[in-house]
Write a protein that holds these residues in place. Structure first.
Motif, PDB file in Angstrom:
ATOM      1  N   PHE A  13      -1.259   6.181  10.255  1.00 65.17           N
ATOM      2  CA  PHE A  13      -2.684   6.513  10.400  1.00 65.17           C
ATOM      3  C   PHE A  13      -3.093   7.298   9.165  1.00 65.17           C
ATOM      4  N   ARG A  14      -3.804   6.624   8.266  1.00 64.97           N
ATOM      5  CA  ARG A  14      -4.169   7.257   6.997  1.00 64.97           C
ATOM      6  C   ARG A  14      -5.635   7.722   7.055  1.00 64.97           C
ATOM      7  N   VAL A  15      -5.873   8.957   6.647  1.00 62.33           N
ATOM      8  CA  VAL A  15      -7.220   9.521   6.605  1.00 62.33           C
ATOM      9  C   VAL A  15      -7.492   9.991   5.182  1.00 62.33           C
ATOM     10  N   HIS A  16      -8.499   9.392   4.554  1.00 67.31           N
ATOM     11  CA  HIS A  16      -8.872   9.750   3.177  1.00 67.31           C
ATOM     12  C   HIS A  16     -10.392   9.863   3.095  1.00 67.31           C
ATOM     13  N   PRO A  17     -10.944  11.042   3.379  1.00 62.85           N
ATOM     14  CA  PRO A  17     -12.401  11.183   3.414  1.00 62.85           C
ATOM     15  C   PRO A  17     -13.082  11.143   2.056  1.00 62.85           C
ATOM     16  N   LYS A  18     -12.376  11.414   0.986  1.00 67.92           N
ATOM     17  CA  LYS A  18     -12.992  11.448  -0.341  1.00 67.92           C
ATOM     18  C   LYS A  18     -12.311  10.423  -1.230  1.00 67.92           C
ATOM     19  N   ILE A  19     -12.781   9.182  -1.105  1.00 66.56           N
ATOM     20  CA  ILE A  19     -12.152   8.098  -1.845  1.00 66.56           C
ATOM     21  C   ILE A  19     -13.211   7.028  -2.114  1.00 66.56           C
ATOM     22  N   SER A  20     -13.162   6.416  -3.265  1.00 65.24           N
ATOM     23  CA  SER A  20     -14.124   5.362  -3.600  1.00 65.24           C
ATOM     24  C   SER A  20     -13.762   4.072  -2.879  1.00 65.24           C
ATOM     25  N   ASP A  21     -14.700   3.142  -2.824  1.00 65.05           N
ATOM     26  CA  ASP A  21     -14.450   1.856  -2.167  1.00 65.05           C
ATOM     27  C   ASP A  21     -13.271   1.133  -2.808  1.00 65.05           C
ATOM     28  N   ARG A  22     -13.246   1.107  -4.123  1.00 66.69           N
ATOM     29  CA  ARG A  22     -12.183   0.384  -4.818  1.00 66.69           C
ATOM     30  C   ARG A  22     -10.831   1.057  -4.593  1.00 66.69           C
ATOM     31  N   ASP A  23     -10.797   2.384  -4.635  1.00 68.20           N
ATOM     32  CA  ASP A  23      -9.537   3.094  -4.402  1.00 68.20           C
ATOM     33  C   ASP A  23      -9.083   2.949  -2.953  1.00 68.20           C
ATOM     34  N   ALA A  24     -10.032   2.870  -2.042  1.00 69.00           N
ATOM     35  CA  ALA A  24      -9.673   2.627  -0.644  1.00 69.00           C
ATOM     36  C   ALA A  24      -9.025   1.252  -0.506  1.00 69.00           C
ATOM     37  N   ALA A  25      -9.580   0.274  -1.208  1.00 71.53           N
ATOM     38  CA  ALA A  25      -8.998  -1.070  -1.171  1.00 71.53           C
ATOM     39  C   ALA A  25      -7.580  -1.062  -1.732  1.00 71.53           C
ATOM     40  N   GLN A  26      -7.369  -0.337  -2.830  1.00 72.71           N
ATOM     41  CA  GLN A  26      -6.032  -0.271  -3.411  1.00 72.71           C
ATOM     42  C   GLN A  26      -5.052   0.416  -2.465  1.00 72.71           C
ATOM     43  N   LEU A  27      -5.521   1.468  -1.796  1.00 70.32           N
ATOM     44  CA  LEU A  27      -4.681   2.171  -0.822  1.00 70.32           C
ATOM     45  C   LEU A  27      -4.208   1.223   0.273  1.00 70.32           C
ATOM     46  N   ILE A  28      -5.133   0.400   0.767  1.00 73.25           N
ATOM     47  CA  ILE A  28      -4.781  -0.564   1.821  1.00 73.25           C
ATOM     48  C   ILE A  28      -3.830  -1.627   1.269  1.00 73.25           C
ATOM     49  N   ALA A  29      -4.144  -2.129   0.084  1.00 72.60           N
ATOM     50  CA  ALA A  29      -3.301  -3.169  -0.511  1.00 72.60           C
ATOM     51  C   ALA A  29      -1.868  -2.700  -0.692  1.00 72.60           C
ATOM     52  N   ASN A  30      -1.689  -1.421  -1.009  1.00 77.68           N
ATOM     53  CA  ASN A  30      -0.347  -0.881  -1.232  1.00 77.68           C
ATOM     54  C   ASN A  30       0.537  -0.954   0.007  1.00 77.68           C
ATOM     55  N   ASP A  31      -0.096  -1.090   1.195  1.00 75.64           N
ATOM     56  CA  ASP A  31       0.684  -1.155   2.426  1.00 75.64           C
ATOM     57  C   ASP A  31       1.082  -2.576   2.812  1.00 75.64           C
ATOM     58  N   SER A  32       0.738  -3.541   1.980  1.00 70.87           N
ATOM     59  CA  SER A  32       1.197  -4.933   2.175  1.00 70.87           C
ATOM     60  C   SER A  32       0.928  -5.441   3.589  1.00 70.87           C
ATOM     61  N   LEU A  33      -0.301  -5.343   4.029  1.00 65.23           N
ATOM     62  CA  LEU A  33      -0.662  -5.836   5.358  1.00 65.23           C
ATOM     63  C   LEU A  33      -0.599  -7.356   5.405  1.00 65.23           C
TER      64      LEU A  33
ATOM     65  N   ILE B 223     -17.368  -0.967   4.382  1.00 66.42           N
ATOM     66  CA  ILE B 223     -17.329  -2.420   4.497  1.00 66.42           C
ATOM     67  C   ILE B 223     -17.107  -3.077   3.143  1.00 66.42           C
ATOM     68  N   ARG B 224     -17.606  -2.450   2.049  1.00 63.73           N
ATOM     69  CA  ARG B 224     -17.471  -3.055   0.725  1.00 63.73           C
ATOM     70  C   ARG B 224     -16.014  -3.149   0.277  1.00 63.73           C
ATOM     71  N   THR B 225     -15.172  -2.320   0.841  1.00 60.85           N
ATOM     72  CA  THR B 225     -13.745  -2.373   0.519  1.00 60.85           C
ATOM     73  C   THR B 225     -13.180  -3.778   0.720  1.00 60.85           C
ATOM     74  N   MET B 226     -13.724  -4.502   1.710  1.00 64.64           N
ATOM     75  CA  MET B 226     -13.214  -5.837   2.000  1.00 64.64           C
ATOM     76  C   MET B 226     -13.460  -6.818   0.859  1.00 64.64           C
ATOM     77  N   ALA B 227     -14.408  -6.497  -0.027  1.00 62.59           N
ATOM     78  CA  ALA B 227     -14.723  -7.411  -1.137  1.00 62.59           C
ATOM     79  C   ALA B 227     -13.559  -7.543  -2.106  1.00 62.59           C
ATOM     80  N   TRP B 228     -12.681  -6.546  -2.195  1.00 62.66           N
ATOM     81  CA  TRP B 228     -11.518  -6.620  -3.089  1.00 62.66           C
ATOM     82  C   TRP B 228     -10.353  -7.383  -2.453  1.00 62.66           C
ATOM     83  N   ARG B 229     -10.513  -7.813  -1.204  1.00 62.89           N
ATOM     84  CA  ARG B 229      -9.459  -8.476  -0.427  1.00 62.89           C
ATOM     85  C   ARG B 229      -8.133  -7.723  -0.517  1.00 62.89           C
ATOM     86  N   PRO B 230      -8.057  -6.551   0.080  1.00 65.20           N
ATOM     87  CA  PRO B 230      -6.802  -5.808   0.070  1.00 65.20           C
ATOM     88  C   PRO B 230      -5.727  -6.394   0.979  1.00 65.20           C
ATOM     89  N   ALA B 231      -6.100  -7.341   1.834  1.00 62.53           N
ATOM     90  CA  ALA B 231      -5.126  -8.028   2.689  1.00 62.53           C
ATOM     91  C   ALA B 231      -5.361  -9.533   2.582  1.00 62.53           C
TER      92      ALA B 231
END
Length: 773
Positions: A470-490, A505-513
Motif C-alpha cells: 500500500f503505497r501513499v505518495h501525496p506529493k508526486i507528479s503524474d509522470r512520477d506516479a506512473a513511474q512509481l507504478i511501473a517499477n512494481d511490474s504489475l 487519472i492522467r497517470t494512466m496515459a503513460w501506461r504504467p501497466a
C-alpha cells in the motif's frame, strides 16, 4: 448636412474619445453608437474607423456579441474592410466559434497579404484548439516574416509545446526571452517547458531570476505559485505569500493568491483572504469566481450560509458579463446547486461548454454535464469530448516515456494494482474493501496506490493491512506516479478515482501497466485510449458500444457489492412506514443537486399530482438555503404542486437515519444514483429508476436488478410516474420490504461480496489469457 449637424457629429466623436481616455469605455461606446445612428438619418460621411473603434471598445468590455453585431453592420457598409474583417475573426475566436474565426482571418489575409496579423490570429486559434502541428506550421511562417518579434517566437514555442516537443519549445522560448528580457511571458514559458521536462528546480530558478530582474510582476507571482501548487509544495508557497502580504497588505492579488493556496487545507481561513481581496477589488472577476467556489465547497455548520453567499457571488459574476467560459465550470455548478436552471443557461449551452472543457483540459467539468444530456446525439458528443481530452493527455505523455522494467515471465501470482486516493473513509472504499480484504492470496498480489494529501484514517490503515503493498505518495507528479507504478511490474492496473480531487487519472496515459482498466470512480469513459477496459456487468454495459471508449470488462453478476454501504454503525430501519406514522405518502431523494434538471422536477411533480396528499422530501444541506428552496418550489408550482407539499431536512453526513422519513425514493435521471441507491436499499426504501442507454444512466439499473428488484426500473417518464404511484399504493409490500431488505440483500449479488470477488478474479484470469494491448 448643415454645419451645425457636422459639428454635432464631431462633438460626439470627440466626446467619445475623451471618455475612452478617462477609462469610461461603456460611455464612450454609447456616444459612438449615437454618432452612427445620427449619421444614418443624415446620410453624411462617417469616418471610416468608427465601427472599428466601437468594436474595440466592446471587445475591451468583454461584450463580444455586441461587438460582433456592430462589426457585421460595419462590413455591410464598408465592403472588404481589412480591420473590421480581422476584428470580426478575433471576436469569433473569443466566443469559441473557431471555424468562423478562421474564415475571417483567411479573408483578411487576402485583403492584405503583407500583414502578419491575420496569420498570427489564425495561429492563435490553433493554439486555443491545442492543435500543435497546425500552429507550428502557421507560426513558422509568421516568424520568418518577423524574426525579431519576441511574441511570435514565444508563440512558435507554444505551438511546439502543444505538439508535445517540450525541448524544442524551450529553445524558442529562450529566443523570445533573449529578444525581450524584461517581458514576463517568455520567462514563464521557459519555466513551463522545464517543468514538463521534469526539471522543476530549474523551472523555479527561472521564475526567481525573472522576479529579480523584472520585479513583483503579477504574472510571474502567479506562475511561481502555480508551480509550487502543481508540485505539492504548498508549505513553501504559503510561507512566501505570507511574507509578501505582510509587506504589501493592500494588494488584492496577494490576498487572492493566499486564499487560493490555503483553500486545499483550510477553507475558512482561505475565505477570509478571499473576502479581503474582494473588498480591495470588488469587480475582479477572478476573485469573485474563486471566492464563490471556495464558499460553495466549505463544509461544517455554516454550510447553508456559505452556499447562499456563493450563489450571490455567482450571480454578481454573471451580471458583470464578459467572457464567462473561463469561469463556466464554477458558475454553472453553483447555480445548478440552487436549482437555478435559467442561470445555468446564461453560462452556456451543453455543446458550448462540453467543447470548451474538452479543448482546455477540464475533464472533471465534463462529469457535471451527464445530468443534463437530453438527446442521443448529446450522449455521443459527451463521449467525443472525453476522447478529445484523452488524446491531448496521451500526446503530452508520449514525450516523456517511462523507464519500464524488464517483463516478468513465469511469476507465480498475478499482480493487480488498485490506484485511488479514496481508499479511505469514502464511498469508493466501501466497494473496494471486500475485494482488498477477500482476494485469493494464493493466486493474486494486490498493490494499492494513493496520492491522498490527508492524514491516514482508520479505514486506510485497515486496507493497508489487507493489501500486499500500500503505497501513499501525496506529493508526486503524474509522470512520477506512473513511474512509481511501473517499477512494481504489475500485470493489471485498475484506476478507481477518475478526475475527482487528489486522484491522478492522467497517470494512466503513460501506461504504467500492460493492462489497464477503470472502475468505480467515474461513471463514464475517462477518455484515455491507454485505458483498455472499464468494469461493467450485464446491466450497466451500454446498449451501444459507441457509448464507451474502452471495451467492457464485464463481470458475471454485479459491478459492485457490499456488506453494508459504509463503515461503522448503521441506523436501524423503523419497521413502520412514514405513511403509517404520518398518514400520507412521502417521496424523496438524497441525490446531489447536480443530477437534478427541469425534466426531473417536472416528473416528480407529476407523481405528486398522481398521488393526492403526498409530499416530496429533499434530504440535502441545500434544504436550508433560501435560493434552493425558492427555485425548487417555483419549479414544482409551475407543474401544479403547492410549496407546502415540499419538505426539507438540511443535513450532511448523518443522513441515513432520515430514510425512515421516505416511503418511496425517486432516482434522478439521466444520471442516476450509485452509492445513494445502495444506501437507499440498505435502509429498506424502494427506488424508482428511469433507465437510459449510457453507462451513467444504468447504475441504479444494475443495483436494483442485483438486489432482486429489477421491476422498479422503467424505460420512460410515463412509466416512471406510473410505477411510483403503483408502489405508493402497495403499502403491504413496502412494509414487508423494510422488514426483510437487509436479509434479502444477502441472497442477491449486490449483497454478496464473495460472488463479486470470485467474478472479479475470474475476469482477470480471462484477461491474462488475451494478448497484451
Amino acid at each position: 448636412m448643415s454645419e451645425q449637424l457636422k459639428v454635432s457629429l464631431q462633438d460626439l466623436l470627440s466626446a467619445s474619445k475623451n471618455m475612452k481616455g478617462q477609462g469610461r469605455r461603456s460611455e464612450a461606446a454609447e456616444l459612438l453608437i449615437q454618432a452612427i445612428e445620427q449619421n444614418k438619418t443624415q446620410r453624411g460621411a462617417l469616418p471610416r474607423g468608427v465601427y472599428g473603434e466601437l468594436c474595440i471598445l466592446f471587445y475591451e468590455l468583454g461584450r463580444y456579441e455586441e461587438a460582433l453585431r456592430w462589426s457585421g453592420e460595419g462590413l455591410a457598409k464598408l465592403k472588404k474592410d481589412f480591420a473590421l474583417t480581422n476584428m470580426r475573426g478575433v471576436l469569433f475566436r473569443r466566443l469559441g466559434r473557431y471555424e468562423e474565426a478562421l474564415t475571417c482571418f483567411r479573408e483578411a489575409g487576402k485583403l492584405d497579404p503583407k500583414s502578419v496579423m491575420p496569420l498570427a490570429n489564425a495561429g492563435n486559434v490553433y493554439l486555443d484548439l491545442q492543435d500543435g502541428p497546425r500552429a507550428v506550421e502557421v507560426f513558422t511562417r509568421v516568424v520568418r516574416m518577423m524574426p525579431k518579434s519576441s511574441e511570435y517566437q514565444r508563440q512558435l514555442g507554444t505551438a511546439y509545446f502543444h505538439s508535445g516537443d517540450f525541448e524544442r519549445a524551450r529553445r524558442f522560448f529562450d529566443v523570445a526571452r533573449q529578444l525581450a528580457p524584461n517581458e514576463p511571458l517568455p520567462w514563464i514559458s521557459v519555466a513551463n517547458a522545464l517543468e514538463e521536462l521534469n526539471q522543476f528546480e530549474a523551472a523555479l530558478a527561472t521564475l526567481d531570476q525573472a522576479l529579480e530582474r523584472i520585479g513583483p510582476n503579477e504574472d510571474l507571482l502567479t506562475s511561481k505559485l502555480a508551480a509550487f501548487r502543481r508540485n505539492g509544495r504548498f508549505d513553501e508557497a504559503i510561507a512566501w505569500l505570507q511574507q509578501l502580504v505582510a509587506a504589501t497588505p493592500g494588494s488584492a492579488l496577494l490576498h487572492f493568491q493566499l486564499g487560493r493556496t490555503l483553500a486545499r487545507f483550510d477553507r475558512p481561513k482561505a475565505n477570509e483572504y478571499f473576502a479581503r481581496a474582494l473588498a480591495l477589488a470588488p469587480d475582479d472577476t477572478d476573485i469573485l469566481t474563486e471566492y464563490a467556489e471556495s464558499l460553495d465547497r466549505t463544509r461544517g455548520p455554516e454550510e447553508p450560509k456559505n452556499i447562499a453567499q456563493a450563489y450571490e457571488l455567482a450571480l454578481r459574476r454573471l451580471t458583470l458579463g464578459g467572457n464567462l467560459l473561463p469561469d463556466a465550470r464554477t458558475l454553472r455548478n453553483i447555480v445548478i446547486r440552487s436549482a437555478d436552471y435559467a442561470g445555468a443557461e446564461r453560462v452556456g449551452t451543453l455543446e458550448e461548454l462540453g467543447a470548451y472543457w474538452a479543448r482546455t483540459n477540464q475533464e472533471a467539468a465534463l462529469h457535471h454535464l451527464m445530468g443534463q444530456v437530453e438527446t442521443p446525439e448529446q450522449r455521443r458528443k459527451l463521449v467525443g469530448w472525453h476522447r478529445i481530452w484523452g488524446q491531448s493527455v496521451e500526446k503530452r505523455a508520449a514525450q516523456t516515456p517511462l523507464q519500464l522494467p524488464p517483463a516478468v515471465i513465469g511469476r507465480a501470482k498475478i499482480r493487480v494494482g488498485l490506484m485511488s486516493s479514496d481508499l479511505r473513509h469514502h464511498p469508493v472504499a466501501y466497494f473496494a474493501a471486500p475485494l482488498i480484504a477477500g482476494y485469493d492470496r494464493s493466486r493474486f498480489e494486490f498493490y494499492c496506490f494513493s496520492w491522498c494529501t490527508h492524514p491516514p484514517d482508520p479505514i486506510q490503515q485497515r486496507l493497508s493491512e489487507f493489501a500486499d503493498v500500500f503505497r501513499v505518495h501525496p506529493k508526486i507528479s503524474d509522470r512520477d506516479a506512473a513511474q512509481l507504478i511501473a517499477n512494481d511490474s504489475l500485470d493489471v492496473l485498475f484506476e478507481l478515482g477518475g478526475s475527482t480531487d487528489m486522484n491522478k487519472i492522467r497517470t494512466m496515459a503513460w501506461r504504467p501497466a500492460p493492462r489497464q482498466a477503470s472502475w468505480l470512480g467515474y461513471p463514464h469513459s475517462a477518455g484515455l485510449g491507454t485505458i483498455d477496459k472499464i468494469l461493467t456487468d450485464p446491466f450497466i454495459t451500454p446498449t451501444d458500444p459507441a457509448l464507451l471508449i474502452e471495451k467492457p470488462f464485464e463481470l458475471a453478476h454485479s459491478w459492485v457489492s457490499f456488506e453494508q454501504p459504509g463503515f461503522g454503525g448503521m441506523p436501524d430501519i423503523d419497521p413502520r412506514t412514514p405513511e403509517e406514522r404520518e398518514g400520507r405518502i412521502t417521496f424523496g431523494t438524497m441525490n446531489n443537486p447536480y443530477k437534478y434538471n427541469p425534466a426531473c422536477i417536472e416528473t416528480w411533480a407529476a407523481i405528486l399530482r398522481e398521488v393526492p396528499g403526498s409530499r416530496f422530501l429533499f434530504v440535502r444541506p441545500e434544504g436550508a438555503v433560501p435560493s434552493f428552496r425558492a427555485n425548487v418550489e417555483r419549479l414544482f408550482a409551475m407543474h401544479g404542486v403547492e410549496p407546502d407539499r415540499i419538505n426539507y431536512i438540511p443535513v450532511r453526513g448523518a443522513h441515513l437515519q432520515h430514510y425512515n422519513a421516505i416511503d418511496v425514493a425517486l432516482d434522478t435521471f439521466p444520471q442516476t444514483g450509485g452509492t445513494t441507491t445502495c444506501e437507499t436499499l440498505w435502509m429498506g426504501v424502494p427506488v424508482i429508476s428511469l433507465v437510459g442507454e449510457a453507462f451513467f444512466e444504468r447504475l441504479s439499473y444494475s443495483n436494483l436488478n442485483n438486489a432482486g428488484l429489477g421491476d422498479l426500473c422503467v424505460n420512460s417518464r410515463e412509466a416512471y410516474v406510473a410505477k411510483a404511484a403503483e408502489i405508493a399504493r402497495n403499502t403491504a409490500w413496502r412494509t414487508e420490504l423494510r422488514r426483510t431488505m437487509r436479509e434479502r440483500l444477502k441472497s442477491h449479488p449486490l449483497g454478496r461480496p464473495d460472488i463479486f470477488v470470485n467474478d472479479f478474479q475470474q475476469a482477470v484470469l480471462r484477461w491474462m489469457e488475451e494478448p497484451r494491448p
